[in-house]
Scaffold this motif. Structure first.
Motif, PDB file in Angstrom:
ATOM      1  N   ASP A   2      -3.326  10.862   1.568  1.00  0.00           N
ATOM      2  CA  ASP A   2      -4.053  10.335   0.426  1.00  0.00           C
ATOM      3  C   ASP A   2      -4.344   8.843   0.610  1.00  0.00           C
ATOM      4  O   ASP A   2      -3.415   8.078   0.847  1.00  0.00           O
ATOM      5  CB  ASP A   2      -3.175  10.581  -0.813  1.00  0.00           C
ATOM      6  N   ARG A  52      -5.858   3.001   1.487  1.00  0.00           N
ATOM      7  CA  ARG A  52      -5.463   2.645   0.118  1.00  0.00           C
ATOM      8  C   ARG A  52      -5.540   1.132  -0.076  1.00  0.00           C
ATOM      9  O   ARG A  52      -5.951   0.646  -1.129  1.00  0.00           O
ATOM     10  CB  ARG A  52      -4.046   3.169  -0.157  1.00  0.00           C
ATOM     11  N   ARG A  53      -5.141   0.399   0.939  1.00  0.00           N
ATOM     12  CA  ARG A  53      -5.196  -1.061   0.869  1.00  0.00           C
ATOM     13  C   ARG A  53      -6.635  -1.538   0.635  1.00  0.00           C
ATOM     14  O   ARG A  53      -6.895  -2.438  -0.152  1.00  0.00           O
ATOM     15  CB  ARG A  53      -4.631  -1.653   2.168  1.00  0.00           C
ATOM     16  N   THR A  68       0.705   5.903   0.672  1.00  0.00           N
ATOM     17  CA  THR A  68      -0.059   7.116   0.970  1.00  0.00           C
ATOM     18  C   THR A  68       0.840   8.319   0.760  1.00  0.00           C
ATOM     19  O   THR A  68       2.049   8.243   1.004  1.00  0.00           O
ATOM     20  CB  THR A  68      -0.619   7.089   2.404  1.00  0.00           C
ATOM     21  N   VAL A  96       0.355  -7.540  10.275  1.00  0.00           N
ATOM     22  CA  VAL A  96      -0.208  -6.287   9.750  1.00  0.00           C
ATOM     23  C   VAL A  96       0.644  -5.120  10.262  1.00  0.00           C
ATOM     24  O   VAL A  96       0.934  -5.045  11.456  1.00  0.00           O
ATOM     25  CB  VAL A  96      -1.676  -6.099  10.195  1.00  0.00           C
ATOM     26  N   SER A 130       0.851  -1.187   0.000  1.00  0.00           N
ATOM     27  CA  SER A 130       0.000   0.000   0.000  1.00  0.00           C
ATOM     28  C   SER A 130       0.889   1.240   0.000  1.00  0.00           C
ATOM     29  O   SER A 130       2.109   1.124   0.131  1.00  0.00           O
ATOM     30  CB  SER A 130      -0.936   0.010   1.204  1.00  0.00           C
ATOM     31  N   GLU A 184      -7.498  -0.963  -2.955  1.00  0.00           N
ATOM     32  CA  GLU A 184      -6.841  -1.903  -3.857  1.00  0.00           C
ATOM     33  C   GLU A 184      -7.404  -3.313  -3.705  1.00  0.00           C
ATOM     34  O   GLU A 184      -7.573  -4.041  -4.682  1.00  0.00           O
ATOM     35  CB  GLU A 184      -5.331  -1.932  -3.569  1.00  0.00           C
ATOM     36  N   GLY A 242      -3.765   6.172   6.148  1.00  0.00           N
ATOM     37  CA  GLY A 242      -3.772   6.283   4.688  1.00  0.00           C
ATOM     38  C   GLY A 242      -3.371   4.968   4.026  1.00  0.00           C
ATOM     39  O   GLY A 242      -3.952   4.563   3.012  1.00  0.00           O
ATOM     40  N   LEU A 243      -2.386   4.286   4.620  1.00  0.00           N
ATOM     41  CA  LEU A 243      -1.963   2.984   4.080  1.00  0.00           C
ATOM     42  C   LEU A 243      -3.110   1.979   4.152  1.00  0.00           C
ATOM     43  O   LEU A 243      -3.361   1.235   3.191  1.00  0.00           O
ATOM     44  CB  LEU A 243      -0.760   2.447   4.863  1.00  0.00           C
ATOM     45  N   TYR A 244      -3.829   1.955   5.271  1.00  0.00           N
ATOM     46  CA  TYR A 244      -4.956   1.019   5.401  1.00  0.00           C
ATOM     47  C   TYR A 244      -6.077   1.375   4.408  1.00  0.00           C
ATOM     48  O   TYR A 244      -6.702   0.498   3.828  1.00  0.00           O
ATOM     49  CB  TYR A 244      -5.552   1.044   6.818  1.00  0.00           C
TER      50      TYR A 244
END
Lengths: 161, 397
Positions: free
Chosen positions: B201, B152-153, A80, B251, A78, B156, B148-150
């Motif tokens: 983002d 976007r994941r 950001t 995680v 992922s 996707e 943000g990483l979660y």
């Protein structure tokens, strides 16, 4: 060009300042850019950042930890892009420039490692599962030194050059 | 596992906001409100558990004693608990254990905070061996970076869209309109969310919870003590889970640079977030299908969707559908964050898990005016913080 040659090219073109690691022992400081982790002698578990004093794998609490280079390449899990300047101890450019943080899966190590996207790369081209490669980049600099950190570069971008 | 229950005799809060006063003031207001609600004299409290704040100096580290002194020393033993976002639930669990062990009959649990403006930042100084400091220095990895990483994941992996995330904010803002303790009481539209400034983002400013001042408190007691006070049908705490991850934790979580390596070892049966609620269901002897409402930690809009799956309201990948169906809005099958959630409160770290329990208590008593879930019998709270902390509380009536 090999990873090491590309890295040398990048290292030499930036400036005449001395390059220092922003943090000691987390990555190679010359030659091929690689993250430096730890690996348990009994279990084969990887650790990043490394900690030579003890194993965090509860099945082998007294195993020896050896220093190892982590895989140079991984796949995007992922990402950001941050549009606000973080508080100290972040060392912002002036003016602040948005930056992208990637989470990258390493197949061999079976772990996810964070890192910045190389600042000249366009985050809008990223996709989940895309291959990226680790390199050294300048995190911040003062009058005499550049402080280096690991960063990720999409492999496809490299090929396009 | 068979675990005894304790009763919630009283709840109280100080409104959330950015009041800029000392956290002790808020804590005293909340504690006195809870004592009044319980109709218990402070001098009869036998144990005090404080959720610590790490942003207010020594008094914050010894929060249990700080509140006991502020209320007037009366000799009760105290404990102060720090467990990041789970601090309040950990304080509750310490008090509950005292009661279940028969060491005391009635206890006070208090959490309060005064927070600085902007991003939560690490301790000052050169702290080259502190991962919480290093993540800011080496990566600029603020808390919203991980959110943000979660997010976007989810996009996707499951095809979530920014509009799904925005809808969570719209729902929670609507819920919070009728909560007098909420800080932000204003309806927002998807459009409002989508034009707010981008932070991490794909998450925008209106999708990431603020930091707030606030306080919440509980008076809890044994079922016998409740009966002796003439309370025959109290709200009962059936479970408090404060489990930590199981190696390898696969995680990525605050403030880490990497996950554990799953090389050569089996991955745990459940992810950390899944295991937090699972342990609570085991304690309470119920399952997700029994839950009438939930307060989940919406540090970001997309995290609320993750929680739907982590607490078993739907299967992985189905949270967007559950949201779109209206099931998690007031009036739906299992309303989530009817208090308004962190979206309407902003986070006051050591008070927030207690605030969640206050809301569930009002709901199960039928006292949540303007946001009542009709006929609610079982409520669940859940949260997660950094350094492997998390909590889940199940209350019944």
């Amino acid at each position: 060009m090999s990873n090491a040659e590309l890295q040398n090219k990048r290292d030499s073109k930036t400036s005449n300042k001395t390059q220092l690691a922003a943090i000691e022992g987390w990555m190679t400081t010359d030659g091929e850019a690689r993250l430096v982790g730890g690996r348990g002698a009994e279990t084969g578990s990887y650790f990043f950042p490394k900690n030579m004093a003890f194993s965090r794998n509860p099945s082998a609490p007294s195993e020896e930890i050896a220093e190892v280079h982590l895989s140079a390449r991984g796949r995007v899990w992922s990402w950001t892009t941050n549009h606000y300047q973080p508080p100290a101890p972040y060392m912002p450019a002036d003016p602040f420039v948005p930056y992208t943080v990637l989470a990258v899966e390493l197949d061999e190590e079976r772990m996810v490692v964070l890192g910045r996207l190389a600042p000249d790369c366009d985050p809008s081209t990223l996709t989940s599962g895309a291959e990226v490669e680790v390199e050294r980049g300048v995190l911040y600099e003062d009058d005499d030194n550049q402080y280096m950190v690991w960063q990720w570069r999409p492999v496809a971008t490299e090929a396009a050059r | 596992m068979s675990v005894g229950e304790v009763a919630v005799l009283g709840v109280g809060m100080h409104p959330w906001g950015k009041w800029g006063r000392n956290f002790v003031e808020y804590g005293v207001v909340a504690a006195r409100a809870a004592l009044a609600d319980a109709e218990v004299d402070w001098r009869d409290i036998q144990f005090v558990a404080g959720g610590e704040t790490v942003r207010n100096g020594y008094p914050g580290y010894v929060a249990g004693a700080t509140f006991a002194q502020a209320l007037g020393w009366q000799g009760a033993p105290v404990v102060s608990a720090y467990a990041a976002c789970a601090s309040g639930a950990t304080a509750l669990n310490a008090a509950r254990a005292q009661i279940l062990a028969g060491l005391c009959d009635v206890a006070l649990v208090v959490g309060a905070d005064t927070t600085p403006k902007g991003f939560l930042a690490p301790n000052a100084g050169e702290r080259g061996d502190d991962p919480d400091w290093l993540r800011f220095r080496l990566l600029g990895a603020t808390n919203p970076t991980y959110f943000g990483l979660y997010a976007r994941r989810r996009m996707e992996q499951y095809g979530a869209t920014p509009d799904h995330f925005a809808k969570v904010k719209v729902k929670n803002a609507r819920h919070g309109l009728n909560n007098p303790y909420a800080r932000f009481r204003k309806e927002v539209t998807i459009e409002d969310v989508n034009v707010s400034p981008m932070v991490s983002d794909p998450l925008r400013l209106l999708e990431i919870c603020a930091t707030s001042d606030g306080a919440a408190a509980l008076v809890i007691c044994s079922l016998d003590y409740a009966r002796s006070r003439g309370v025959s049908n109290p709200v009962r705490i059936a479970a408090v889970s404060t489990v930590t991850p199981t190696y390898p934790n696969t995680v990525i979580e605050m403030p880490n640079f990497a996950t554990d390596s799953a090389y050569g070892v089996p991955e745990p049966e459940r992810t950390f977030r899944d295991s937090i609620a699972y342990a609570a269901y085991e304690q309470a002897g119920i399952g997700p299908e029994d839950v009438n409402l939930a307060e989940v930690y919406d540090l970001s809009t997309s995290l609320e969707l993750d929680w739907y799956e982590n607490i078993g309201l739907c299967a992985p990948g189905e949270a967007e559908q559950l949201l779109d169906s209206g099931a998690t809005a007031l009036g739906g099958r299992v309303p989530v964050n009817v208090s308004g959630g962190l979206a309407s409160f902003g986070e006051a770290v050591p008070a927030q898990a207690i605030q969640q329990v206050c809301e569930i208590t009002w709901q199960l008593r039928g006292q949540a005016e303007g946001r009542q879930v009709e006929g609610a019998r079982v409520g669940l709270t859940v949260n997660q913080g950094l350094f492997g902390h998390g909590s889940c509380v199940i209350a019944k009536r």
